[in-house]
Design a protein around this motif. Structure first.
Motif, mmCIF file in Angstrom:
data_model
loop_
_atom_site.group_PDB
_atom_site.id
_atom_site.type_symbol
_atom_site.label_atom_id
_atom_site.label_comp_id
_atom_site.label_asym_id
_atom_site.label_seq_id
_atom_site.Cartn_x
_atom_site.Cartn_y
_atom_site.Cartn_z
ATOM 1 N N LEU A 56 0.828 -1.207 0.000
ATOM 2 C CA LEU A 56 0.000 0.000 0.000
ATOM 3 C C LEU A 56 0.864 1.260 0.000
ATOM 4 O O LEU A 56 0.572 2.233 -0.704
ATOM 5 C CB LEU A 56 -0.924 0.005 1.219
ATOM 6 C CG LEU A 56 -2.072 -1.003 1.193
ATOM 7 C CD1 LEU A 56 -2.794 -1.019 2.535
ATOM 8 C CD2 LEU A 56 -3.050 -0.674 0.081
ATOM 9 N N LEU A 57 1.929 1.242 0.790
ATOM 10 C CA LEU A 57 2.792 2.424 0.859
ATOM 11 C C LEU A 57 3.541 2.626 -0.460
ATOM 12 O O LEU A 57 3.751 3.772 -0.881
ATOM 13 C CB LEU A 57 3.773 2.280 2.025
ATOM 14 C CG LEU A 57 3.132 2.276 3.422
ATOM 15 C CD1 LEU A 57 4.182 2.057 4.489
ATOM 16 C CD2 LEU A 57 2.353 3.566 3.681
ATOM 17 N N THR B 146 -3.187 5.564 -8.241
ATOM 18 C CA THR B 146 -3.130 4.156 -7.873
ATOM 19 C C THR B 146 -4.294 3.807 -6.971
ATOM 20 O O THR B 146 -4.609 4.532 -6.049
ATOM 21 C CB THR B 146 -1.813 3.860 -7.125
ATOM 22 O OG1 THR B 146 -0.723 4.304 -7.947
ATOM 23 C CG2 THR B 146 -1.665 2.367 -6.847
ATOM 24 N N PRO B 147 -4.979 2.679 -7.201
ATOM 25 C CA PRO B 147 -6.079 2.280 -6.341
ATOM 26 C C PRO B 147 -5.627 2.145 -4.887
ATOM 27 O O PRO B 147 -4.536 1.668 -4.604
ATOM 28 C CB PRO B 147 -6.489 0.900 -6.913
ATOM 29 C CG PRO B 147 -6.014 0.918 -8.319
ATOM 30 C CD PRO B 147 -4.789 1.752 -8.322
ATOM 31 N N ARG B 148 -6.516 2.541 -3.933
ATOM 32 C CA ARG B 148 -6.149 2.564 -2.532
ATOM 33 C C ARG B 148 -6.841 1.468 -1.746
ATOM 34 O O ARG B 148 -6.959 1.532 -0.539
ATOM 35 C CB ARG B 148 -6.506 3.931 -1.924
ATOM 36 C CG ARG B 148 -5.783 5.063 -2.596
ATOM 37 C CD ARG B 148 -6.255 6.404 -2.030
ATOM 38 N NE ARG B 148 -5.871 6.591 -0.651
ATOM 39 C CZ ARG B 148 -4.718 7.090 -0.264
ATOM 40 N NH1 ARG B 148 -3.782 7.387 -1.149
ATOM 41 N NH2 ARG B 148 -4.449 7.274 1.016
ATOM 42 N N ALA B 149 -7.318 0.440 -2.435
ATOM 43 C CA ALA B 149 -7.971 -0.666 -1.723
ATOM 44 C C ALA B 149 -6.928 -1.606 -1.169
ATOM 45 O O ALA B 149 -5.869 -1.813 -1.750
ATOM 46 C CB ALA B 149 -8.889 -1.425 -2.686
ATOM 47 N N VAL B 150 -7.230 -2.196 -0.017
ATOM 48 C CA VAL B 150 -6.326 -3.148 0.607
ATOM 49 C C VAL B 150 -6.453 -4.480 -0.099
ATOM 50 O O VAL B 150 -7.562 -4.981 -0.326
ATOM 51 C CB VAL B 150 -6.673 -3.312 2.105
ATOM 52 C CG1 VAL B 150 -5.780 -4.381 2.737
ATOM 53 C CG2 VAL B 150 -6.518 -1.988 2.822
ATOM 54 N N ALA B 151 -5.342 -5.078 -0.453
ATOM 55 C CA ALA B 151 -5.379 -6.374 -1.137
ATOM 56 C C ALA B 151 -5.837 -7.441 -0.151
ATOM 57 O O ALA B 151 -5.455 -7.430 0.995
ATOM 58 C CB ALA B 151 -3.972 -6.718 -1.659
ATOM 59 N N PRO B 152 -6.657 -8.389 -0.598
ATOM 60 C CA PRO B 152 -7.147 -9.436 0.305
ATOM 61 C C PRO B 152 -6.035 -10.410 0.665
ATOM 62 O O PRO B 152 -5.076 -10.542 -0.070
ATOM 63 C CB PRO B 152 -8.243 -10.123 -0.518
ATOM 64 C CG PRO B 152 -7.877 -9.850 -1.930
ATOM 65 C CD PRO B 152 -7.211 -8.517 -1.948
#
Length: 207
Positions: A191-192, A201-207
């Motif tokens: 994310l960082l 850039t998309p800011r969703a947390v990867a599962p």
């Protein structure tokens, strides 16, 4: 384990749900456990309270999914109750010399490391990463290990077999705990890096 995708469950804003009531009762068990362990030293009763608290950790999640009653409050209460049980047990066990200080330090250090990572994520506008099944499994195994370790200490006649089982579970849980921590740190690092790559850039947390 089934590989079929889980059905979609809607998260609600409800407060008074059966899973939340179970979580509230779990929280009430924490001070009772500490009183039994550190006050009158009623270790068998403390084992029962601890075992019920660990069992209901699975029950409230199962009921929430089964009854489609997942709530935002429940998503906060469940991990909070887990951490409170673990913290209270570690403190009580360390004071009573049931577990050595290094185990307490190893588990608390993981929480400190993830706490710092969470603060960094929040500074960049991200929420906490989703709970990973490795971490949830580690919590469940740890909550299973604690009653067995205390029972072995309280009943010397079963120490020869209960102590190895309890510590085997504890070592397994410690490994899972740190493995989950490494996964969370890897998510935070991705994310960082995405944040530094640019605002598009998309800011969703990867599962």
């Amino acid at each position: 384990m089934s590989q079929q995708p889980a059905p979609s469950i809607e998260t609600s804003d409800r407060i008074f749900t059966i899973p939340n009531v179970i979580s509230f009762f779990r929280l009430l068990g924490v001070p009772l456990f500490l009183y039994l362990l550190l006050g009158p030293h009623h270790d068998i009763a403390a084992v029962i309270v601890l075992a019920i608290g660990g069992t209901t950790d699975w029950v409230d999640g199962y009921v929430a999914r089964r009854m489609n009653s997942v709530s935002r409050l429940g998503e906060l209460l469940d991990p909070f109750a887990d951490r409170l049980y673990i913290l209270a047990t570690l403190v009580g066990f360390t004071i009573r010399d049931v577990v050595p200080w290094w185990l307490t330090g190893a588990l608390l250090l993981r929480e400190v490391v993830l706490g710092v990572a969470l603060l960094v994520l929040r500074r960049h506008g991200y929420g906490p990463p989703p709970v990973h099944y490795v971490g949830k499994t580690g919590t469940f195994v740890l909550l299973a290990a604690f009653p067995v370790i205390l029972l072995a200490s309280a009943v010397p006649s079963i120490d020869s077999w209960a102590q190895p089982i309890g510590w085997g579970l504890a070592w397994w849980a410690l490994g899972l705990y740190w493995a989950a921590g490494a996964l969370y740190l890897a998510q935070a690092a991705r994310l960082l890096r995405a944040d530094r790559a640019g605002p598009g850039t998309p800011r969703a947390v990867a599962p």
